[in-house]
Design a protein around this motif. Structure first.
Motif, PDB file in Angstrom:
ATOM      1  N   UNK B 118      58.197  38.533  33.399  1.00  0.00           N
ATOM      2  CA  UNK B 118      57.942  38.776  34.671  1.00  0.00           C
ATOM      3  C   UNK B 118      57.824  40.466  34.801  1.00  0.00           C
ATOM      4  N   UNK B 119      58.707  40.869  34.497  1.00  0.00           N
ATOM      5  CA  UNK B 119      59.085  42.565  34.507  1.00  0.00           C
ATOM      6  C   UNK B 119      57.895  43.060  33.718  1.00  0.00           C
ATOM      7  N   UNK B 120      57.482  42.805  32.590  1.00  0.00           N
ATOM      8  CA  UNK B 120      56.352  43.312  31.953  1.00  0.00           C
ATOM      9  C   UNK B 120      55.107  43.115  32.873  1.00  0.00           C
ATOM     10  N   UNK B 121      54.941  41.930  33.342  1.00  0.00           N
ATOM     11  CA  UNK B 121      53.756  41.654  34.015  1.00  0.00           C
ATOM     12  C   UNK B 121      53.766  42.618  35.486  1.00  0.00           C
ATOM     13  N   UNK B 122      54.847  42.861  35.655  1.00  0.00           N
ATOM     14  CA  UNK B 122      54.764  44.158  36.833  1.00  0.00           C
ATOM     15  C   UNK B 122      54.209  45.571  36.475  1.00  0.00           C
ATOM     16  N   UNK B 123      54.101  45.725  35.232  1.00  0.00           N
ATOM     17  CA  UNK B 123      53.618  47.008  34.900  1.00  0.00           C
ATOM     18  C   UNK B 123      52.192  47.097  34.811  1.00  0.00           C
ATOM     19  N   UNK B 124      51.535  48.332  35.083  1.00  0.00           N
ATOM     20  CA  UNK B 124      50.057  48.457  34.993  1.00  0.00           C
ATOM     21  C   UNK B 124      49.402  47.848  33.704  1.00  0.00           C
ATOM     22  N   UNK B 125      48.298  47.449  33.808  1.00  0.00           N
ATOM     23  CA  UNK B 125      47.463  46.702  32.663  1.00  0.00           C
ATOM     24  C   UNK B 125      47.386  47.538  31.352  1.00  0.00           C
ATOM     25  N   UNK B 126      47.540  48.807  31.465  1.00  0.00           N
ATOM     26  CA  UNK B 126      47.389  49.754  30.183  1.00  0.00           C
ATOM     27  C   UNK B 126      48.555  49.655  29.436  1.00  0.00           C
ATOM     28  N   UNK B 127      49.673  49.696  30.323  1.00  0.00           N
ATOM     29  CA  UNK B 127      50.975  49.853  29.790  1.00  0.00           C
ATOM     30  C   UNK B 127      51.507  48.381  29.354  1.00  0.00           C
ATOM     31  N   UNK B 128      51.059  47.364  29.762  1.00  0.00           N
ATOM     32  CA  UNK B 128      51.380  46.194  29.558  1.00  0.00           C
ATOM     33  C   UNK B 128      50.705  45.928  27.785  1.00  0.00           C
ATOM     34  N   UNK B 129      49.360  46.543  27.716  1.00  0.00           N
ATOM     35  CA  UNK B 129      48.735  46.665  26.594  1.00  0.00           C
ATOM     36  C   UNK B 129      49.526  47.047  25.619  1.00  0.00           C
ATOM     37  N   UNK B 130      50.033  48.220  26.073  1.00  0.00           N
ATOM     38  CA  UNK B 130      50.996  49.153  24.782  1.00  0.00           C
ATOM     39  C   UNK B 130      52.074  48.189  24.388  1.00  0.00           C
ATOM     40  N   UNK B 131      52.688  47.901  25.224  1.00  0.00           N
ATOM     41  CA  UNK B 131      53.921  46.888  24.895  1.00  0.00           C
ATOM     42  C   UNK B 131      53.901  45.659  24.008  1.00  0.00           C
ATOM     43  N   UNK B 132      52.735  45.132  24.615  1.00  0.00           N
ATOM     44  CA  UNK B 132      52.103  43.924  24.010  1.00  0.00           C
ATOM     45  C   UNK B 132      51.892  44.260  22.213  1.00  0.00           C
ATOM     46  N   UNK B 133      50.902  45.137  22.301  1.00  0.00           N
ATOM     47  CA  UNK B 133      50.268  45.473  21.091  1.00  0.00           C
ATOM     48  C   UNK B 133      51.314  46.109  20.113  1.00  0.00           C
ATOM     49  N   UNK B 134      52.343  46.924  20.806  1.00  0.00           N
ATOM     50  CA  UNK B 134      53.555  47.382  19.822  1.00  0.00           C
ATOM     51  C   UNK B 134      54.550  46.423  19.258  1.00  0.00           C
ATOM     52  N   UNK B 135      55.090  45.452  20.384  1.00  0.00           N
ATOM     53  CA  UNK B 135      56.172  44.903  20.014  1.00  0.00           C
ATOM     54  C   UNK B 135      55.977  43.192  19.956  1.00  0.00           C
ATOM     55  N   UNK B 136      54.787  42.925  20.372  1.00  0.00           N
ATOM     56  CA  UNK B 136      54.771  41.504  20.142  1.00  0.00           C
ATOM     57  C   UNK B 136      53.526  41.290  18.983  1.00  0.00           C
ATOM     58  N   UNK B 137      52.396  41.961  18.886  1.00  0.00           N
ATOM     59  CA  UNK B 137      51.550  41.802  18.038  1.00  0.00           C
ATOM     60  C   UNK B 137      51.777  42.765  16.749  1.00  0.00           C
ATOM     61  N   UNK B 138      52.877  43.752  17.133  1.00  0.00           N
ATOM     62  CA  UNK B 138      53.227  44.317  15.929  1.00  0.00           C
ATOM     63  C   UNK B 138      52.481  45.265  15.389  1.00  0.00           C
ATOM     64  N   UNK B 139      51.350  46.103  16.240  1.00  0.00           N
ATOM     65  CA  UNK B 139      50.583  47.197  15.476  1.00  0.00           C
ATOM     66  C   UNK B 139      51.375  48.377  15.415  1.00  0.00           C
ATOM     67  N   UNK B 140      50.768  49.328  14.552  1.00  0.00           N
ATOM     68  CA  UNK B 140      51.788  50.604  14.284  1.00  0.00           C
ATOM     69  C   UNK B 140      51.081  51.541  15.460  1.00  0.00           C
ATOM     70  N   UNK B 141      51.815  52.610  15.915  1.00  0.00           N
ATOM     71  CA  UNK B 141      51.448  53.525  16.712  1.00  0.00           C
ATOM     72  C   UNK B 141      49.943  53.825  16.594  1.00  0.00           C
TER      73      UNK B 141
END
Lengths: 120, 179
Positions: B118-141
């Motif tokens: 829910x907290x992540x869902x409140x963030x702007x879309x571009x920031x959600x993408x950053x968090x999900x790609x980094x910590x869920x999908x596991x992409x490097x910076x």
């Protein structure tokens, strides 16, 4: 519910999103079936392409070398060819004392310029 | 996805591109397609539309991946994000794409996971993408930078800031609940 440390958050994010309901595997499988099948073409098609380039380069190089050789040796052989035909170079008309025999030399040159068949 | 998984994904696709190995691609597809579908659902895409986008993303991915095998998973997500943006623009009303997955998971799921989504869902879309790609999908910076078109340094700094922001918001929510 206490807030986790920043260090714990990445693991929590992973767990939170892995726990989301997943897709229907059959539908995903059907999508996979519709994807085109790739043939192993990249390497097999690139190798002849490279070979062609190498062949062209070898041909170009050998052509250049041959042209260079021909220009170098061909120009040296040209005066010899003229002597074989019985023609003398202009230097030959200069007498040993350095003066050219203009009267007789010009008649003789006239005759020699004419085709050989007439001289006979 | 760990570093090991990322390396494995690259190896599978190298095998696929060099030898046309279908089993290698099948394995890559099984690893990525489910997660990609859930990513789209959380990003607000309706269920059927998410399947369509997965299909289209893999179709495009398969056409270009063998040209550059450095970061295939990042490439897949870049294609997907572009497709999702296009689909969103095409459907001006966005009715098909607004019916995304709710933050609710399974009924027996820990409350903190639901709260985090829910907290992540409140963030702007571009920031959600950053968090999900980094910590869920596991992409490097660097891979995220390639996928989103931002500098790698910005991605690194922003993901760290977002984690801290999430923690602070969680704390505020806890204080709120406590009072």
């Amino acid at each position: 519910m206490t807030a986790p440390d920043s260090a714990d958050l990445p693991g929590l994010i992973r767990n939170a999103f892995d726990a989301l309901p997943g897709p229907d595997e059959e539908r995903l499988g059907a999508i996979r079936q519709r994807l085109p099948v790739r043939q192993p073409q990249r390497l097999t098609s690139r190798q002849p392409h490279r070979l062609k380039w190498i062949l062209w380069l070898v041909l170009l190089g050998s052509g250049t070398v041959t042209a260079g050789w021909w220009l170098g040796t061909g120009s040296q052989q040209a005066p010899e060819k003229m002597n074989h035909l019985g023609q003398s170079s202009p230097e030959a008309n200069v007498q040993s004392d350095g003066k050219a025999d203009t009267s007789s030399a010009s008649d003789e040159n006239e005759r020699r310029r004419s085709p050989i068949i007439y001289q006979r | 996805m760990s570093q090991r998984e990322s390396a494995e994904a690259r190896q599978l696709l190298e095998h696929y591109c060099r030898e046309g190995s279908q089993p290698a691609f099948d394995r890559f597809y099984r690893q990525q397609s489910g997660r990609l579908w859930r990513f789209l659902r959380f990003r607000g895409v309706a269920e059927d539309a998410a399947y369509d986008l997965v299909a289209e993303a893999f179709l495009r991915f398969i056409q270009v991946v063998c040209k550059d095998l450095r970061a295939p998973v990042a490439l897949l997500y870049r294609i997907t994000l572009n497709l999702r943006t296009d689909a969103w623009r095409r459907s001006q009303t966005a009715s098909d794409y607004a019916a995304g997955m709710s933050v609710q998971g399974h009924h027996d799921e820990p409350a903190e996971q639901i709260h985090l989504r829910r907290l992540i869902g409140r963030l702007p879309e571009s920031e959600q993408n950053l968090l999900l790609m980094r910590y869920w999908i596991g992409l490097t910076h660097r891979e995220i930078a390639e996928a989103t078109g931002q500098p790698a340094g910005t991605v690194r700094r922003r993901t760290a800031e977002l984690l801290e922001q999430l923690r602070q918001e969680w704390e505020q929510d806890s204080e709120h609940d406590g009072t």
